[in-house]
Write a protein that holds these residues in place. Structure first.
Motif, PDB file in Angstrom:
ATOM      1  N   GLU A  47       0.828  -1.204   0.000  1.00 14.27           N
ATOM      2  CA  GLU A  47       0.000   0.000   0.000  1.00 14.27           C
ATOM      3  C   GLU A  47       0.865   1.258   0.000  1.00 14.27           C
ATOM      4  O   GLU A  47       0.650   2.182  -0.782  1.00 14.27           O
ATOM      5  N   GLU A  48       1.852   1.280   0.878  1.00  9.76           N
ATOM      6  CA  GLU A  48       2.713   2.453   0.970  1.00  9.76           C
ATOM      7  C   GLU A  48       3.558   2.624  -0.291  1.00  9.76           C
ATOM      8  O   GLU A  48       3.730   3.744  -0.797  1.00  9.76           O
ATOM      9  N   GLU A  49       4.081   1.527  -0.816  1.00  9.50           N
ATOM     10  CA  GLU A  49       4.934   1.609  -1.998  1.00  9.50           C
ATOM     11  C   GLU A  49       4.193   2.135  -3.221  1.00  9.50           C
ATOM     12  O   GLU A  49       4.803   2.732  -4.118  1.00  9.50           O
ATOM     13  N   ALA A  50       2.875   1.947  -3.263  1.00  9.35           N
ATOM     14  CA  ALA A  50       2.089   2.405  -4.408  1.00  9.35           C
ATOM     15  C   ALA A  50       1.835   3.913  -4.385  1.00  9.35           C
ATOM     16  O   ALA A  50       1.316   4.459  -5.365  1.00  9.35           O
ATOM     17  N   LEU A  51       2.223   4.593  -3.328  1.00 12.35           N
ATOM     18  CA  LEU A  51       1.867   6.004  -3.166  1.00 12.35           C
ATOM     19  C   LEU A  51       2.854   6.976  -3.812  1.00 12.35           C
ATOM     20  O   LEU A  51       2.611   8.167  -3.863  1.00 12.35           O
ATOM     21  N   ARG A  52       4.003   6.508  -4.210  1.00 10.31           N
ATOM     22  CA  ARG A  52       5.045   7.364  -4.810  1.00 10.31           C
ATOM     23  C   ARG A  52       5.562   8.413  -3.820  1.00 10.31           C
ATOM     24  O   ARG A  52       5.926   9.524  -4.195  1.00 10.31           O
ATOM     25  N   LEU A  53       5.592   8.055  -2.560  1.00 13.51           N
ATOM     26  CA  LEU A  53       6.210   8.932  -1.565  1.00 13.51           C
ATOM     27  C   LEU A  53       7.721   8.980  -1.810  1.00 13.51           C
ATOM     28  O   LEU A  53       8.271   8.096  -2.471  1.00 13.51           O
ATOM     29  N   PRO A  54       8.415   9.994  -1.296  1.00  8.53           N
ATOM     30  CA  PRO A  54       9.866  10.036  -1.460  1.00  8.53           C
ATOM     31  C   PRO A  54      10.513   8.738  -0.965  1.00  8.53           C
ATOM     32  O   PRO A  54      10.135   8.197   0.080  1.00  8.53           O
ATOM     33  N   SER A  55      11.488   8.249  -1.724  1.00  5.06           N
ATOM     34  CA  SER A  55      12.092   6.959  -1.404  1.00  5.06           C
ATOM     35  C   SER A  55      13.589   7.024  -1.677  1.00  5.06           C
ATOM     36  O   SER A  55      14.130   8.057  -2.079  1.00  5.06           O
ATOM     37  N   GLY A  56      14.256   5.891  -1.462  1.00  5.32           N
ATOM     38  CA  GLY A  56      15.692   5.825  -1.689  1.00  5.32           C
ATOM     39  C   GLY A  56      16.442   6.779  -0.771  1.00  5.32           C
ATOM     40  O   GLY A  56      16.185   6.828   0.438  1.00  5.32           O
ATOM     41  N   GLY A 103       2.113   4.043  11.742  1.00  8.71           N
ATOM     42  CA  GLY A 103       2.093   4.040  10.290  1.00  8.71           C
ATOM     43  C   GLY A 103       1.374   5.227   9.690  1.00  8.71           C
ATOM     44  O   GLY A 103       1.160   6.261  10.338  1.00  8.71           O
ATOM     45  N   LEU A 104       0.983   5.076   8.427  1.00  6.30           N
ATOM     46  CA  LEU A 104       0.425   6.178   7.662  1.00  6.30           C
ATOM     47  C   LEU A 104      -0.873   6.703   8.260  1.00  6.30           C
ATOM     48  O   LEU A 104      -1.690   5.938   8.799  1.00  6.30           O
ATOM     49  N   LEU A 105      -1.067   8.005   8.135  1.00  2.00           N
ATOM     50  CA  LEU A 105      -2.351   8.616   8.431  1.00  2.00           C
ATOM     51  C   LEU A 105      -3.325   8.316   7.300  1.00  2.00           C
ATOM     52  O   LEU A 105      -2.934   7.879   6.208  1.00  2.00           O
ATOM     53  N   ALA A 106      -4.595   8.596   7.545  1.00  2.00           N
ATOM     54  CA  ALA A 106      -5.581   8.443   6.479  1.00  2.00           C
ATOM     55  C   ALA A 106      -5.326   9.451   5.366  1.00  2.00           C
ATOM     56  O   ALA A 106      -5.508   9.146   4.180  1.00  2.00           O
ATOM     57  N   ALA A 107      -4.901  10.646   5.741  1.00  2.00           N
ATOM     58  CA  ALA A 107      -4.624  11.713   4.776  1.00  2.00           C
ATOM     59  C   ALA A 107      -3.526  12.594   5.348  1.00  2.00           C
ATOM     60  O   ALA A 107      -3.357  12.689   6.567  1.00  2.00           O
ATOM     61  N   PRO A 108      -2.746  13.248   4.480  1.00  2.00           N
ATOM     62  CA  PRO A 108      -1.684  14.128   4.987  1.00  2.00           C
ATOM     63  C   PRO A 108      -2.258  15.322   5.735  1.00  2.00           C
ATOM     64  O   PRO A 108      -3.373  15.775   5.448  1.00  2.00           O
ATOM     65  N   ARG A 109      -1.479  15.812   6.701  1.00  2.00           N
ATOM     66  CA  ARG A 109      -1.899  16.971   7.493  1.00  2.00           C
ATOM     67  C   ARG A 109      -0.770  17.988   7.503  1.00  2.00           C
ATOM     68  O   ARG A 109       0.373  17.649   7.811  1.00  2.00           O
ATOM     69  N   THR A 110      -1.108  19.208   7.167  1.00  2.00           N
ATOM     70  CA  THR A 110      -0.120  20.281   7.172  1.00  2.00           C
ATOM     71  C   THR A 110      -0.081  20.916   8.555  1.00  2.00           C
ATOM     72  O   THR A 110      -1.112  21.337   9.086  1.00  2.00           O
ATOM     73  N   VAL A 118       2.729  13.451  -2.809  1.00  2.00           N
ATOM     74  CA  VAL A 118       2.020  13.220  -1.546  1.00  2.00           C
ATOM     75  C   VAL A 118       0.531  13.247  -1.882  1.00  2.00           C
ATOM     76  O   VAL A 118      -0.071  14.316  -2.009  1.00  2.00           O
ATOM     77  N   PRO A 119      -0.080  12.088  -2.072  1.00  7.43           N
ATOM     78  CA  PRO A 119      -1.483  12.055  -2.484  1.00  7.43           C
ATOM     79  C   PRO A 119      -2.414  12.540  -1.378  1.00  7.43           C
ATOM     80  O   PRO A 119      -2.060  12.546  -0.195  1.00  7.43           O
ATOM     81  N   SER A 120      -3.604  12.921  -1.755  1.00 16.14           N
ATOM     82  CA  SER A 120      -4.571  13.439  -0.786  1.00 16.14           C
ATOM     83  C   SER A 120      -5.122  12.338   0.110  1.00 16.14           C
ATOM     84  O   SER A 120      -5.619  12.607   1.203  1.00 16.14           O
ATOM     85  N   ARG A 121      -5.049  11.090  -0.341  1.00 17.67           N
ATOM     86  CA  ARG A 121      -5.445   9.953   0.480  1.00 17.67           C
ATOM     87  C   ARG A 121      -4.241   9.039   0.633  1.00 17.67           C
ATOM     88  O   ARG A 121      -3.595   8.675  -0.347  1.00 17.67           O
TER      89      ARG A 121
END
Length: 500
Positions: A202-211, A300-307, A363-366
């Motif tokens: 699930e996390e890997e599919a999000l294209r979050l910063p990696s490496g 782990g991950l939140l449901a949605a990002p929070r600023t 950083v997707p909205s969900r």
């Protein structure tokens, strides 16, 4: 020979573990508070105190941020990755120009980062080449009781033990550290801590910063003698600390991944920062002066990002944030500060934006689906009061008025049950629950708004009541609930519970 851990009176701290048998099983951490005749808490519950270094404080931002090596399995058996960590003493350079004797996993501080995958079991063989017993705990791990690191499940000097982590849990930033009864504080202070990162599809599919743009940051504080030796206000020949430091020990040097106030060179791109508070007693309020995007917490991950403008982390807590350095110009310096302190302790590290690079992260909205536990389904509501109190002629740290006794269970919870636990404090206590993650329901009677978050550590502020809801799944056996101010923990602020 120079001691590897020096007390403020110049004596070696952290004595040989010589007590045996039944006495060890009676919660001897409780006796630390009575170690000084006429011990008192000066009329009330003490606060953490700063331990000043004798060594000159190094210049901030003068050393690069080290990245701990990623551990490699020594073998794979039937889909289980087997790692080996050897605890040993080593002389390393923490302060520029000085050598410091540490205790480290594989002789490093922090220890190697273990990267695991949800659903793929991990076994860690712990080899103890130190002169004292140790215990390994995977903080945030959903772990069978025999591998959870119960404080009296000791790995003797010269011995080894295998810990099995089935990884029945979602992606999250965890960490591992020593958990020996009565001595967690000095042994973690010496260096027995490292990061443990769990990934999933699930996390890997999000294209979050990696490496290289996925950066673990283990933040802690330490104090040093003039020759570079670690300072710690321990008692000679017994567990506990000097009375002035019973509220917790604050170091005056902030280390990130073992380096004092380091600098990381970054591209104009998004970076994921995995923040972990590995301090004994110091909380942090982390900020850069611009908004941060929080994407994860302990569980782990939140449901949605929070600023947010800042991130508060009590000892043991973690947070994952994304910083977009494309918002800065080449050559700009971005300082990560600690708003909970002033002077040198108000600085943490710095980023230098020094290049342009392509960036296809997002950083997707969900981010994830987070189940909300229903407190109406709770089988029971339990109360746990975290306070100082009278103990063996002195004062100590107690839960429900009692010191930790590893043979006594304060609660017995049924496997599969949902429970509400009500936690109440006198002074600040970061409370850590082993085995099962939880969700915060209310703070001082006010319901927490917004989507649920999975936590394993929650900070109780002064005179505060926090309600949490949890569900006990998968494993039966003995576990603990305790304060993660490590001086409080060592001085008996822990309670056993059993899942039946």
């Amino acid at each position: 020979m120079t001691p590897d851990l020096r007390a403020v009176d110049g004596q070696a701290a952290g004595p040989a573990f010589t007590r045996r048998g039944a006495l060890r099983l009676l919660g001897l951490g409780a006796l630390a508070a009575a170690a000084v005749p006429g011990c008192s808490l000066l009329g009330g519950s003490p606060q953490p105190q700063l331990l000043a270094s004798a060594a000159p404080l190094p210049k901030p931002f003068a050393v690069p941020l080290p990245i701990p090596p990623v551990a490699r399995p020594v073998r794979t058996e039937g889909g289980t990755d087997v790692y080996e960590l050897t605890e040993r003493a080593a002389d390393v350079e923490l302060l520029p120009g000085l050598r410091t004797r540490i205790w480290g996993y594989d002789g490093s501080f922090p220890g190697p980062t273990i990267k695991a995958r949800s659903g793929r079991p991990v076994v860690v063989k712990l080899v103890n080449r130190l002169p004292e017993p140790t215990v390994l705990h995977l903080h945030g791990g959903h772990t069978p009781a025999q591998s959870d690191g119960y404080p009296t499940d000791l790995v003797a000097a010269g011995a080894d033990r295998e810990y099995a982590f089935p990884m029945r849990q979602r992606a999250a930033t965890l960490w591992y550290h020593d958990h020996r009864m009565d001595y967690t504080g000095p042994q973690v202070w010496r260096g027995l801590a490292g990061m443990f990162i769990v990934g999933d599809a699930e996390e890997e599919a999000l294209r979050l910063p990696s490496g290289d743009r996925d950066v673990p940051l283990l933040i802690c504080d330490r104090s040093f003698a003039a020759d570079g030796t670690l300072l710690y206000p321990g008692l000679e020949g017994k567990p506990g600390v000097l009375e002035a430091y019973m509220g917790g020990v604050l170091g005056d040097v902030i280390l990130v991944n073992g380096a004092p106030w380091p600098e990381l060179r970054v591209a104009r791109a998004r970076y994921r920062l995995r923040l972990c508070n590995g301090s004994n007693a110091r909380p942090y309020e982390l900020a850069t002066g611009r908004p941060l995007v929080r994407i994860g917490t302990d569980g782990g991950l939140l449901a949605a990002p929070r600023t947010v403008d800042q991130i508060r982390l009590a000892p043991g807590e973690r947070a994952d944030v994304v910083v977009d350095f494309s918002a800065y110009k080449l050559g700009e310096r971005v300082e990560l500060r600690n708003l909970a302190a002033e002077g040198a302790q108000g600085k943490v590290m710095r980023f230098l934006v020094d290049r342009d690079e392509p960036d296809d992260s997002a950083v997707p909205s969900r981010l994830s689906s987070v189940e909300r536990l229903d407190p109406a389904r709770a089988a029971v509501t339990r109360d746990f009061e975290f306070t100082s109190g009278s103990l063996h002629g002195g004062r100590g740290w107690l839960i429900n008025g009692r010191p930790f006794d590893p043979a006594r269970m304060e609660a017995r919870s049924r496997l599969g049950d949902v429970e509400v636990w009500r936690l109440t404090s006198d002074v600040a206590h970061p409370v850590h629950l082993h085995l099962s993650p939880f969700q915060v329901l209310s703070v001082n009677g006010e319901r927490v708004e917004g989507p649920p978050e999975w936590k394993d550590t929650v900070e109780l502020r002064e005179a505060q009541t926090v309600e949490i809801v949890t569900r006990f799944t998968d494993y039966r056996g003995r576990y603990v609930l305790h304060c993660h101010n490590l001086e409080h923990e060592d001085m008996a602020m822990m309670a056993g519970f059993e899942v039946v």
